[in-house]
Design an enzyme around this catalytic site. Sequence first.
Site, PDB file in Angstrom:
ATOM      1  N   ARG A 161     -21.041  50.206 -45.042  1.00 21.94           N
ATOM      2  CA  ARG A 161     -21.887  49.264 -44.310  1.00 21.94           C
ATOM      3  C   ARG A 161     -21.088  48.051 -43.839  1.00 21.94           C
ATOM      4  NH1 ARG A 161     -23.939  53.342 -45.204  1.00 21.94           N
ATOM      5  NH2 ARG A 161     -26.111  53.829 -45.686  1.00 21.94           N
ATOM      6  N   GLU A 169     -19.172  49.113 -40.879  1.00 24.57           N
ATOM      7  CA  GLU A 169     -20.103  49.195 -39.755  1.00 24.57           C
ATOM      8  C   GLU A 169     -20.370  47.812 -39.168  1.00 24.57           C
ATOM      9  OE1 GLU A 169     -23.481  52.108 -40.079  1.00 24.57           O
ATOM     10  OE2 GLU A 169     -24.672  50.298 -39.896  1.00 24.57           O
ATOM     11  N   SER A 171      -8.196  33.273 -40.559  1.00 21.15           N
ATOM     12  CA  SER A 171      -7.171  33.818 -41.447  1.00 21.15           C
ATOM     13  C   SER A 171      -7.808  34.661 -42.546  1.00 21.15           C
ATOM     14  CB  SER A 171      -6.383  32.679 -42.098  1.00 21.15           C
ATOM     15  OG  SER A 171      -5.424  33.212 -43.001  1.00 21.15           O
TER      16      SER A 171
END
Lengths: 150, 150, 150, 150, 150, 150, 150, 150, 150, 150
Positions: free
Chosen positions: D91, D94, D117
């Site tokens: 997830r 995704e 960063s």
Amino acid sequence: MTQELTKEDVTALILSAKKQAGLTWEGIAAQIGMSPVWTHSAAMGMNAFPPEKAELMVRALGLPQEAAAVLSESPTKIWSQTVPTDPCIYRLYEIVGVYGPTIKALIHEKFGDGIMSAIDFDMSVTRVEHPKGDRVKIEMSGKYLGYNAW
Amino acid sequence: MTQELTKEDVTALILSAKKQAGLTWEGIAAQIGMSPVWTHSAAMGMNAFPPEKAELMVRALGLPQEAAAVLSESPTKIWSQTVPTDPCIYRLYEIVGVYGPTIKALIHEKFGDGIMSAIDFDMSVTRVEHPKGDRVKIEMSGKYLGYNAW
Amino acid sequence: MTQELTKEDVTALILSAKKQAGLTWEGIAAQIGMSPVWTHSAAMGMNAFPPEKAELMVRALGLPQEAAAVLSESPTKIWSQTVPTDPCIYRLYEIVGVYGPTIKALIHEKFGDGIMSAIDFDMSVTRVEHPKGDRVKIEMSGKYLGYNAW
Amino acid sequence: MTQELTKEDVTALILSAKKQAGLTWEGIAAQIGMSPVWTHSAAMGMNAFPPEKAELMVRALGLPQEAAAVLSESPTKIWSQTVPTDPCIYRLYEIVGVYGPTIKALIHEKFGDGIMSAIDFDMSVTRVEHPKGDRVKIEMSGKYLGYNAW
Amino acid sequence: MTQELTKEDVTALILSAKKQAGLTWEGIAAQIGMSPVWTHSAAMGMNAFPPEKAELMVRALGLPQEAAAVLSESPTKIWSQTVPTDPCIYRLYEIVGVYGPTIKALIHEKFGDGIMSAIDFDMSVTRVEHPKGDRVKIEMSGKYLGYNAW
Amino acid sequence: MTQELTKEDVTALILSAKKQAGLTWEGIAAQIGMSPVWTHSAAMGMNAFPPEKAELMVRALGLPQEAAAVLSESPTKIWSQTVPTDPCIYRLYEIVGVYGPTIKALIHEKFGDGIMSAIDFDMSVTRVEHPKGDRVKIEMSGKYLGYNAW
Amino acid sequence: MTQELTKEDVTALILSAKKQAGLTWEGIAAQIGMSPVWTHSAAMGMNAFPPEKAELMVRALGLPQEAAAVLSESPTKIWSQTVPTDPCIYRLYEIVGVYGPTIKALIHEKFGDGIMSAIDFDMSVTRVEHPKGDRVKIEMSGKYLGYNAW
Amino acid sequence: MTQELTKEDVTALILSAKKQAGLTWEGIAAQIGMSPVWTHSAAMGMNAFPPEKAELMVRALGLPQEAAAVLSESPTKIWSQTVPTDPCIYRLYEIVGVYGPTIKALIHEKFGDGIMSAIDFDMSVTRVEHPKGDRVKIEMSGKYLGYNAW
Amino acid sequence: MTQELTKEDVTALILSAKKQAGLTWEGIAAQIGMSPVWTHSAAMGMNAFPPEKAELMVRALGLPQEAAAVLSESPTKIWSQTVPTDPCIYRLYEIVGVYGPTIKALIHEKFGDGIMSAIDFDMSVTRVEHPKGDRVKIEMSGKYLGYNAW
Amino acid sequence: MTQELTKEDVTALILSAKKQAGLTWEGIAAQIGMSPVWTHSAAMGMNAFPPEKAELMVRALGLPQEAAAVLSESPTKIWSQTVPTDPCIYRLYEIVGVYGPTIKALIHEKFGDGIMSAIDFDMSVTRVEHPKGDRVKIEMSGKYLGYNAW
């Protein structure tokens, strides 16, 4: 170094005990009061047993007591073949390739912009008699989750 | 060079006509007497229309007559994403990854050494009301095919 | 063949209108009453606009009226780079690679066996002043979904 | 040949000691005065312990003294799954796929041409109560780094 | 639809103007007061021109005025070959493969647990005369960034 | 079967001896009269030691005598990650992706149609003090090789 | 936008002119005083023509004058199939897979630790009569390059 | 379980015996009356020894008698790196990438529609003295096989 | 630029002419005196027509005369899906995966160390009646090629 | 942990017994009354033995009795090389790449929209004498499966 039981070890113990006792997944599932699909996947280390179910597994299959805690750990779900090669599993992959966009379109038509959950999810596999050859029936049910807009 | 209609062209015509007429897949499917899953997948070019169903599609959506022959051609089923990225389709891929070996084990237990056909196959997608949130139900049915030994 | 607006077309129209009007995502988001993260992602075609928000977008950016319906369609979310190359996006991928198992372990510790939803989900990106150099702050919030056992 | 402790060995020792002592990551983190996210990731071998923190870990978990030096070594950060399969980690992948370009666009809008960063970076994972189901909150903070032009 | 200049268009205009004017990258760089490495990479769309440098580029190469804004946009850095095939570029990839772990080890030895920034970064390419054949000298300089522990 | 020392064994012996003796790569390099970059890469099995340097390594680190011959063998240079995941090494990969075409263009401009050799090649890594934070300096030098036309 | 000749355009012009004039690569090579292998690869855009050879090509094949400059540009050598599928080319890939380690071992035995250059390189393809069926003979010659130790 | 010699075992025995006896591939090849290229590749398990050559190998290197049968087995030719990373082998891969289409075109010009066999095939590697640096010469010869039309 | 017929153009012309004339591959093959498998593959651009067969194709399908020369050119055989997705073609890939090592073992048992040629090769596809459902019969025949030892 | 025979163990036992008894696959197949192709593939663990055939295998090769149950288990069919490298197997992959679309087109022409089953499937490999060199003949037969429309 440390020699504790891993999830893989417990899976091997289950498979061995199941074979020697001549059990089926259906039978084991009945003994612990869960469905066969969930029971097999949890035995393979793809789902975590609630503690009381883990105890039932230990008793049903005569596993060492320390296996119960291992069965209850949250697994890391890993599969190594991006495209599965076994024909029985590949056909499922093929179904996703061919019908995935269709399932998506019909979910959108029936529910709106969202998905079927693979977490709040259950499934069954059954045998259906048929005069031209028996059929495999797979039923999946997952909660509809609508996309958030914020 | 040649300017004939391709499967992609006809899919675009269908989507456009469906939008302008305010139709649903369920509605189109009813008009041609087929299921919504099959109708959508065939409209996407993932299945071939039997000639009489192709005629019905042409009439239902007001497509040019030459589209009927195109709809009846055997498609080459291609998907370009080995792992689908759309969340709605990925969840199905994930289910195959997590539960594929389980489905295989239960088919072997219930039928013997074989697979569920993805060719002699049908599927439905329905909405099931549920107090904690409605659920997507996917039902697949495929003929059991036992491995040949010769 | 058919010459209807696609999601890509509307994204291009939005980018062009935004540039000519000298708008910011923050500004557009305020005009339609949504957050900047969601507004940008929906404008890129990665989320669907609720109809009334689509209307507001059309008005805010002077888009053709037919764009509203396109903005409301459920998108198919596709990204073509399995590993993103742009340094700004790669760093996020790197964070998932380095800290993914850590996030998973802490979710299990705090909630149980489950995941953070990426569907019932929201996010913000803000600038935080800092004497040694300002910092990017990303806040994600997703509903906890516990695995079903059945 | 040589039988020295590796980072993997020390991670295994930590997991085993944590289990036997019934500790949590939150608890271990408090004992060594660091955050839970950093503590877990360093325990997994994804970050290096400053020497004094390594000593605290050795004491907190009863590790062999030689583990301290190993905990302080700069790790080589390796993950083997280009696309993670575990649903909890996927997830996050995704989210990067869907919202990566959005995060990039908003960083550019708020800071200029640069990145967040992933080195001068920190993160927290918390549980937020919510009437419709508790939520996972992930907060990331990284120094803004502007591209050099020379 | 919209016909605005893209980064790719402007790169093509630059290459064409450079060829017709018989310029070198070294010459163009001198005209805009930047280094040849940075100038070329920004002209290729891999870096963003500060507005005043964009103006200088437009003037130096006789580009259309609207090109200036395009040159100043933050680019999305994309390369399509995971492993580059051109021998000149592949050799650099090979150097990273062979000497990457060595550079890492020496950075750790000289600085501590951290990395060389690729953002706060500059580089030069020069020709060094040598009796056995002239040599290419590449000098890279990036800010050391130490990992945060929190 | 045969139990001879492999390159991997000797690398492990070197790392162990270096740790126990509290040596640095810079120190070892000085003892054998070679540069730190080359010394480390050869110790990792990525370069072959000339016989007299192999003897010096054996003496400097107290390795078994048979290690000398192993250190002198031509290695097969293998790296297993097509795209390196460690952030310190990935940044180098990123530099090749972003600046590779630029380095190529400047080599062509300064030398003609050819490449920088990665075989007749040397490199150094140094620390450069800087008021805004010290910098890593990497200097590469490779013989220019012009393409043959025949 | 700009409509200048690309390398691909000139390759197409060469192939077309060659076909219409009924020429062979051997014949073209003889006309410009180069070998057939080099001539073909340069015509395909895989090598750069020295200016005088480019002029000869333009004359030999009746190309537009501006093609000469294009033929002289340093190409970026790109091939898109990591593993070639054409059987004639795949066999060469297979030879590298089967015999690559052997060629490496014999180079080390005959020369020392180094490689055969693919830059200072030439090759020929000839037909050798043979009673059991004529044979293809490929001869490659590349300068030996010894690894530098520094 | 079974403890029989594998091809990998025999390769290890050969390499060990060769090292202890201070032999070269050229020398071993001469002893068994075969070419160095074929001898090395067969010793690596990439070709099968005819029984009498296997016997000669066993005698020449003092291998256990059971090794002869293993050397005569048909090997399964496997290489694990789709793109080889060792620079010496990569250069050969690069040559196939750059010159593969050229070799194909010249085979078609000289023979017709067909390929060079990689099965009815032989190769040699020799050192050629050259004032500007000695050269590696690779000569391949394979039977021309014309495509069948039926 | 040049507007000559490509292999793809001619394939499109053949498909269009075949459709309009209501021909079958079997019928076209009979008209040109070749087998249906070879005729289809050559029409798809996967094999080269001998000049007289190319003339017959032009006549049989009413193609423009210039198509004959195109049909006779040696094709570059390219397929873009490493693993084919169409179920009909995937099953063939699956057969190679499952039975490839078996075919290899039996070739070695019946012939010796060698392969079945895919160049001196022919194939047929026929329909075989069967009471339980007709069967597809594929017959392949390729010349045995024994590995050379030299 | 558990030390039961695996499919891999039994395959190794079969290969060892076959070698010591000097048997052929053809001979073993005759002893158990099955075809050589099926017998080899089942012995490799790519098919399951019916119980009575498993018993015959145990007797024919003198395997331990517990091997029978293992031979009867449904295998998971896995191959690790997406593109096989062994030349004998690769040629089969190449045939699928070149002729796959042709086989598909002819199945559609002769049967309709469907496939050849790889499950209800059999195959033979035979040696056919031929004056120009003996030929390998592979005959495949699979049940035609027509796509379902529902």
